[in-house]
Design a protein around this motif. Structure first.
Motif, PDB file in Angstrom:
ATOM      1  N   PRO A 109      42.609  32.525  27.983  1.00  0.00           N
ATOM      2  CA  PRO A 109      43.347  32.443  29.247  1.00  0.00           C
ATOM      3  C   PRO A 109      43.506  31.003  29.704  1.00  0.00           C
ATOM      4  O   PRO A 109      42.674  30.143  29.416  1.00  0.00           O
ATOM      5  CB  PRO A 109      42.449  33.237  30.217  1.00  0.00           C
ATOM      6  N   LYS A 110      44.589  30.748  30.438  1.00  0.00           N
ATOM      7  CA  LYS A 110      44.888  29.412  30.949  1.00  0.00           C
ATOM      8  C   LYS A 110      45.075  29.505  32.463  1.00  0.00           C
ATOM      9  O   LYS A 110      46.179  29.779  32.937  1.00  0.00           O
ATOM     10  CB  LYS A 110      46.125  28.857  30.254  1.00  0.00           C
ATOM     11  N   PRO A 111      43.997  29.282  33.216  1.00  0.00           N
ATOM     12  CA  PRO A 111      44.070  29.441  34.672  1.00  0.00           C
ATOM     13  C   PRO A 111      45.152  28.600  35.334  1.00  0.00           C
ATOM     14  O   PRO A 111      45.787  29.054  36.297  1.00  0.00           O
ATOM     15  CB  PRO A 111      42.667  29.017  35.128  1.00  0.00           C
ATOM     16  N   ALA A 112      45.380  27.380  34.834  1.00  0.00           N
ATOM     17  CA  ALA A 112      46.402  26.529  35.451  1.00  0.00           C
ATOM     18  C   ALA A 112      47.792  27.135  35.288  1.00  0.00           C
ATOM     19  O   ALA A 112      48.621  27.073  36.206  1.00  0.00           O
ATOM     20  CB  ALA A 112      46.352  25.132  34.843  1.00  0.00           C
ATOM     21  N   GLU A 130      48.420  30.351  34.950  1.00  0.00           N
ATOM     22  CA  GLU A 130      48.465  31.546  35.799  1.00  0.00           C
ATOM     23  C   GLU A 130      48.726  31.173  37.254  1.00  0.00           C
ATOM     24  O   GLU A 130      49.504  31.848  37.949  1.00  0.00           O
ATOM     25  CB  GLU A 130      47.153  32.312  35.645  1.00  0.00           C
ATOM     26  N   ALA A 131      48.100  30.083  37.695  1.00  0.00           N
ATOM     27  CA  ALA A 131      48.304  29.664  39.082  1.00  0.00           C
ATOM     28  C   ALA A 131      49.716  29.146  39.309  1.00  0.00           C
ATOM     29  O   ALA A 131      50.342  29.435  40.331  1.00  0.00           O
ATOM     30  CB  ALA A 131      47.285  28.579  39.437  1.00  0.00           C
ATOM     31  N   ASN A 143      52.291  32.264  38.419  1.00  0.00           N
ATOM     32  CA  ASN A 143      51.886  33.625  38.778  1.00  0.00           C
ATOM     33  C   ASN A 143      51.862  34.502  37.529  1.00  0.00           C
ATOM     34  O   ASN A 143      52.346  35.645  37.524  1.00  0.00           O
ATOM     35  CB  ASN A 143      52.829  34.214  39.830  1.00  0.00           C
ATOM     36  N   ARG A 198      50.194  36.419  34.071  1.00  0.00           N
ATOM     37  CA  ARG A 198      49.068  37.301  33.773  1.00  0.00           C
ATOM     38  C   ARG A 198      48.750  37.251  32.284  1.00  0.00           C
ATOM     39  O   ARG A 198      49.623  37.469  31.442  1.00  0.00           O
ATOM     40  CB  ARG A 198      49.396  38.738  34.199  1.00  0.00           C
ATOM     41  N   TYR A 199      47.486  36.952  31.989  1.00  0.00           N
ATOM     42  CA  TYR A 199      47.021  36.966  30.595  1.00  0.00           C
ATOM     43  C   TYR A 199      46.776  38.404  30.161  1.00  0.00           C
ATOM     44  O   TYR A 199      46.238  39.215  30.931  1.00  0.00           O
ATOM     45  CB  TYR A 199      45.726  36.160  30.476  1.00  0.00           C
TER      46      TYR A 199
END
Length: 328
Positions: free
Chosen positions: A179-182, A184-185, A188, A190-191
């Motif tokens: 997953p890549k939180p940056a 996703e933020a 918007n 979704r992994y």
């Protein structure tokens, strides 16, 4: 004394002059049989190589005992035997950043062309067959608001996500090694698992490199998971996909369409079934093929090669584990 460099790709006069000012350059203008013969004759003296679209395996590399560095005018490095290069302590560099936006443009062009059946309907007009208002038989599908699924969330995947999210309001799902939180933020996004993505996405886009792990990643099982209205886009490498399984899925309308810039064999065979399908948009590996981007890639490769030959670390070193040893 200037070092010996073999270039097997045409460069602009500016870049060629820059190389020639710092190295003795042998230019191989094409990779025809005659060009390959010239290349083989030049390799024993070569300390640097610069080019693209040539499989550099151990057989060719063994002809170059003095080789110090290879600069590839590409982001993909599947044409190179990296283990053997590293064993020989030969520095390999590529051009990963300068083609990101252009390749993402190509990906979105294929999304639009397949969804709106642009090539098919433009061909109909050119053939003089537009005799009445277009009806449901020739309707395409919307892009805006549809779910964009990206497999491989590297630089190009992020650039494609930016276009889909901000330009077309597309919900975004993705699959990658982690997953890549940056991401996703920002988008918007979704992994999800590969299986989930294949089942949920309206547009399924491949933007990952060819490796031992990704070879044949998308095959018959994966196409079975896609929905009949799914559109499949490949701007990564042809061998990531089982082409026979893809052709069957397209012929049997298990998926709606495919936009393809890469193939198992390139150039694409003239008798490929893909060329007979009206739900396929096929382009000749044009991902980075603009004047501006190809010049920027060549400039980056020249920078990488000259740095390596001068004993400096190239900016885009593919086998960085060599650098402490090479520097010593």
């Amino acid at each position: 004394m200037k070092k010996q460099v073999v270039v097997y790709k045409k460069l602009s006069p500016e870049l060629m002059a820059r190389l020639q000012a710092q190295a003795e350059v042998t230019l191989i203008e094409d990779l025809s049989p005659a060009g390959m013969q010239r290349l083989r004759q030049a390799l024993p003296r070569a300390q640097g190589l610069l080019g693209a679209s040539l499989r550099l395996d151990a057989e060719l590399l063994d002809l170059a005992p003095q080789l110090e560095a290879v600069a590839s005018v590409s982001v993909g490095v599947d044409n190179y035997d990296i283990d053997y290069l590293s064993q020989r302590r030969i520095l390999l560099s590529n051009t990963p950043d300068v083609l990101t936006e252009t390749t993402a443009d190509t990906g979105f062009a294929l999304i639009l062309a397949t969804a709106r059946r642009v090539v098919e309907l433009a061909t109909l007009v050119r053939a003089g067959q537009w005799n009445s208002n277009i009806g449901p038989r020739h309707f395409g599908s919307d892009v805006h608001g549809k779910t964009l699924g990206i497999i491989g969330m590297g630089r190009i995947g992020e650039a494609l996500a930016q276009r889909g999210h901000f330009g077309f309001g597309m919900p975004l799902i993705y699959h990658s090694n982690s997953p890549k939180p940056a991401v996703e933020a920002r988008f918007n996004a979704r992994y999800c698992s590969l299986e989930q993505l294949l089942q949920e996405a309206d547009f399924i886009c491949l933007t990952l490199p060819l490796t031992a792990q990704t070879h044949g990643l998308i095959g018959a099982r994966e196409f079975e998971l896609m929905r009949p209205e799914s559109i499949f886009i490949n701007i990564s490498r042809g061998k990531v996909v089982d082409e026979g399984a893809m052709i069957e899925a397209l012929q049997q309308r298990k998926i709606r369409a495919a936009g393809l810039d890469v193939f198992e064999r390139e150039p694409l065979d003239h008798d490929s079934p893909l060329l007979q399908l009206d739900n396929v948009v096929a382009t000749p590996h044009i991902g980075s093929a603009t004047h501006e981007t190809r010049e920027a890639m060549a400039r980056c490769a020249v920078d990488n090669l000259l740095a390596a030959l001068a004993g400096q670390r190239p900016a885009n070193l593919v086998n960085p584990q060599l650098w402490p040893q090479a520097a010593g």
